[in-house]
Structures are given as C-alpha cells and as structure tokens.
Design a protein around this motif. Structure first.
Motif, short mmCIF file in Angstrom:
data_model
loop_
_atom_site.label_atom_id
_atom_site.label_comp_id
_atom_site.label_asym_id
_atom_site.label_seq_id
_atom_site.Cartn_x
_atom_site.Cartn_y
_atom_site.Cartn_z
N PRO A 45 0.84 -1.20 0.00
CA PRO A 45 0.00 0.00 0.00
C PRO A 45 0.87 1.25 0.00
O PRO A 45 2.02 1.22 0.46
CB PRO A 45 -0.80 -0.12 1.30
N ARG B 276 -1.12 4.50 3.08
CA ARG B 276 -2.53 4.26 3.45
C ARG B 276 -2.84 4.80 4.83
O ARG B 276 -3.95 5.30 5.09
CB ARG B 276 -2.82 2.75 3.40
N GLU B 277 -1.88 4.71 5.74
CA GLU B 277 -2.10 5.18 7.11
C GLU B 277 -1.73 6.66 7.22
O GLU B 277 -1.08 7.23 6.35
CB GLU B 277 -1.26 4.35 8.08
N HIS C 124 -5.59 13.63 5.94
CA HIS C 124 -4.61 12.61 5.54
C HIS C 124 -3.45 13.25 4.79
O HIS C 124 -2.28 12.98 5.08
CB HIS C 124 -5.30 11.55 4.67
N ALA D 217 -14.31 0.47 1.25
CA ALA D 217 -12.87 0.67 1.15
C ALA D 217 -12.49 1.77 0.17
O ALA D 217 -11.30 2.06 -0.01
CB ALA D 217 -12.19 -0.63 0.74
N ARG E 65 -12.55 4.96 0.24
CA ARG E 65 -11.78 6.09 0.78
C ARG E 65 -10.30 5.71 0.94
O ARG E 65 -9.41 6.52 0.67
CB ARG E 65 -12.36 6.55 2.11
N ASP E 66 -10.04 4.48 1.41
CA ASP E 66 -8.65 4.04 1.52
C ASP E 66 -7.97 4.03 0.15
O ASP E 66 -6.82 4.47 0.02
CB ASP E 66 -8.58 2.63 2.13
N TRP E 67 -8.67 3.53 -0.85
CA TRP E 67 -8.08 3.47 -2.19
C TRP E 67 -7.83 4.88 -2.73
O TRP E 67 -6.81 5.13 -3.39
CB TRP E 67 -8.99 2.69 -3.13
N ARG F 19 -7.30 7.57 -0.83
CA ARG F 19 -6.18 8.13 -0.06
C ARG F 19 -4.84 7.69 -0.66
O ARG F 19 -3.94 8.51 -0.87
CB ARG F 19 -6.26 7.66 1.40
N SER G 95 -6.74 -3.98 -3.96
CA SER G 95 -8.20 -3.92 -3.82
C SER G 95 -8.89 -5.19 -4.27
O SER G 95 -10.13 -5.22 -4.36
CB SER G 95 -8.73 -2.75 -4.66
#
Length: 385
Positions: free
Chosen positions: A59, A62-63, A124, A320, A322-324, A326, A356
């Motif tokens: 990733p 991601r964090e 973020h 998911a 939003r994570d993708w 970000r 994903s």
C-alpha cells in the motif's frame, strides 16, 4: 437501576475472570458442531490474507503520516465580486514539518458541501506534509438557499453559480499566498487542486479546460472561455462532469494543461450524468501528458466524500473506496508535486488493483518520467524537475 447494573457488571467481570470469554457461542439448530477454536482460526486467516496482500501489493501511504495536523477556518472577502469565500486550512505542524516549505493543495468542495466536508482527505494529506485548504463555494454550498433550484435544473440551471467556482479557487489561492500563517510555509512551485462533482468542474477549469459560458440570458454561448491559472501544477478530478455539463463540449479537455488523475465510481450516475461511462470523457479526450484514470467498482459520489448520509444510503457504500482514494491521491501528489519516481512507479505498476482484489483499476497514458524536486529551506522556489 444503576445499582442493579453495577451488580450485573461485577458478576459479569467475575465470570470473565473465572471462565475466560463472556460470550456464549450458541450452536444453530440442525448444524454440526464447530471446532471450539474455529473463530480464532477465521480471524487469523483473514489477517494473514490481508498481510499477504500487503506484501504482494504494498500500500502507498494508506495510514496517517508522521505530522500532527492543526486546522483553522477563515472567511475571506472578495471585494471585486462582493463575495465571501469560506475556507478551512489543514496544516502539518512540528519542527520537522516547518523546516521546509510545503506543497499546497486546494480542495474544491462540491454541490451541497461546505468547508467542513472533505476532511478525510485533507487531514490525511496534511499528515503527510501537504498544507490543504478546503474551499467552500457559496453558490452551491449546503447552506445556500438557492441550492434546490440548482439541483432541480441540473448543473447548467444556474451558470452564474458554476462560473463562480474557478474564480473562488483563484481568489482563495491569492489569499493563501498572502496569509501570514500560510505564505511563508507554502512552496509556490508545488500547488495542486482537487475537486469532486461541481468542485471538480472548478478544478478542471483552473487547470485549463475550456468552457462555453453564456454571457447574458438568451445569448449564444461564448466559445472557449478559460479560467486557467498556471500556478496549479497537478489536478485530481473525482466524479468529473461529462460532456454537455457546465459548458463543456467534446473538445473542452484538449486545452487541459496539467497532469491529472480522473476518479470515477462505476455506480456514479445522476440526473445530469446518466451513465458513469460519460464521466470518462475527460480522460479519453485529453492529449495532455501524465493522465491517470482510477475506476472503482460499486462506488458512487458518496463513496468519495464524507458528507453525512442516511442509514439507508450508508448500506450501499463501497467501504474501502476512501482508503483506495487516499493511497492513489498520495502517490499522485508525490509524483507530480514532489517529483518522486518511486511514487510514479507505484501508479504505473497498478498496485492498487491487486491491493483492492480487482475492485479498482488504474489506467494511464502519455506518462513521462518525473525527477525528484527539492523543496527550499529558505524563501524561494523549488528546483524544477
């Protein structure tokens, strides 16, 4: 009642201490007995699959990043237009964050959104070192009374409203570069813009997309009006408008002047955009270098923002997405505002598709290699790549 609840809590704590878990795993009637440790095995398997996927498809940021984030709101008066532009700034803080000038990203709020929306992206990005300014557009914001008229008639019902969006962005950038809290911290050579829906229209316009704007009521549209502001070096357009919306024709994207990431949800259809495929027009028509297209299965506009929704609408979201967004947006900013070759390679390898489980696809065209940009430690500009 409180005393009884306290007694029950004490008894429950005693039971946990004596017998382990307080949960009772009831066996459904007519089904074979399951192994006692099966729930733990399932959890371990799910975790190991996720860890394995992360190892195979690393990733990208991601964090949250290393910097604490501070926010502040302001209302800036544009005297030339007699208009107030409301903004909210997200700024990385700390000695390390302030040792160098930082890139700036303007987030253009969409229809029925305010400066308080978009925080999941703004915070973020700021945690990774990007000063982010959320710009609310008065004519289309949630608290603007005429918004229902705009919705009823579509994007083109109030052209004076959507014409104001790129002007808001240009004015907000002017103010940010004058503001005492931001001016000395922003690297003026590394400025990007993000927008969604009507916000994406504004972002596209300040990056060179041409607009046919009617000057007066019942007057033929003026051809190829431009709102280009060359200070913007990179663009992300989420839920972008299609052809024949906001004065955009089939040739509008031929004048796009910056690298761009187009983000489209495959369930993003409205009264103005009948098919999500219509949102691909910009990516398909532009011949500009460094163009990327992120498509997300089962996602609509709601999955790409954090505006409040009803419980019924929440059930249909792509959890998911939003994570993708970000990860992909961070890799894009790092590529085209920082000039990071590793970030660009992450995009070109389409690692987000594997991460994903193929719910996302990232296409690209006309890509040119980037070279790392070094931010100045003292007032000045970044070295060009």
């Amino acid at each position: 009642m409180r005393r009884n609840a306290t007694i029950r809590l004490i008894l429950l704590s005693a039971a946990c201490t004596a017998g382990g878990s307080a949960f009772s795993w009831a066996q459904a009637p007519g089904t074979p007995a399951a192994p006692e440790r099966r729930p733990r095995v399932i959890i371990r398997d799910a975790r190991s699959k996720a860890e394995s996927r992360d190892q195979q498809y690393p990733p990208y940021n991601r964090e949250a990043g290393p910097f604490p984030v501070r926010t502040a709101s302001a209302e800036w008066l544009d005297g030339a237009r007699t208009r107030t532009v409301r903004v909210k700034a997200y700024r990385p803080i700390g000695d390390q964050a302030e040792a160098r000038r930082r890139p700036l990203v303007l987030l253009s709020a969409g229809l029925a959104q305010t400066r308080d929306d978009g925080g999941f992206l703004a915070e973020h990005w700021a945690s990774h070192g990007y000063i982010t300014l959320v710009v609310e557009h008065e004519a289309i914001a949630r608290n603007d009374p005429p918004r229902d008229a705009a919705r009823a008639g579509g994007f083109d019902a109030r052209p004076e409203a959507w014409r104001a969006i790129p002007l808001d962005l240009r004015f907000a950038l002017d103010q940010a570069l004058r503001d005492p809290a931001l001016a000395t911290r922003v690297d003026r050579e590394r400025i990007g813009v993000f927008g969604q829906g009507m916000g994406a229209f504004g972002a596209l316009a300040v990056c060179g997309v041409s607009v046919d704007f009617p000057q007066k009521r019942n007057e033929a549209a003026a051809r190829d009006v431009t709102f280009l502001d060359p200070r913007f070096r990179a663009l992300i357009a989420a839920s972008p408008p299609s052809e024949d919306v906001c004065g955009l024709d089939r040739t509008a994207w031929q004048t796009l002047a910056t690298p761009a990431l187009h983000v489209v949800g495959m369930a993003d259809e409205t009264s103005d955009v009948k098919s999500w495929r219509d949102r691909l027009t910009g990516y398909r028509q532009t011949t500009q270098r460094d163009q990327f297209l992120l498509t997300i299965r089962r996602a609509d506009a709601a999955d790409l923002n954090d505006a409040p929704l009803s419980k019924q609408a929440e059930r249909g979201r792509q959890p998911a997405a939003r994570d993708w967004l970000r990860m992909t947006s961070m890799a894009f900013w790092d590529s085209y505002l920082l000039g990071d070759p590793a970030a660009q390679q992450w995009l070109l390898d389409d690692l987000i598709e594997g991460a994903s489980a193929r719910a996302v696809k990232l296409d690209s065209k006309n890509v040119t290699p980037v070279g790392r940009i070094i931010a100045p430690e003292t007032p000045g500009t970044a070295q060009p790549r």
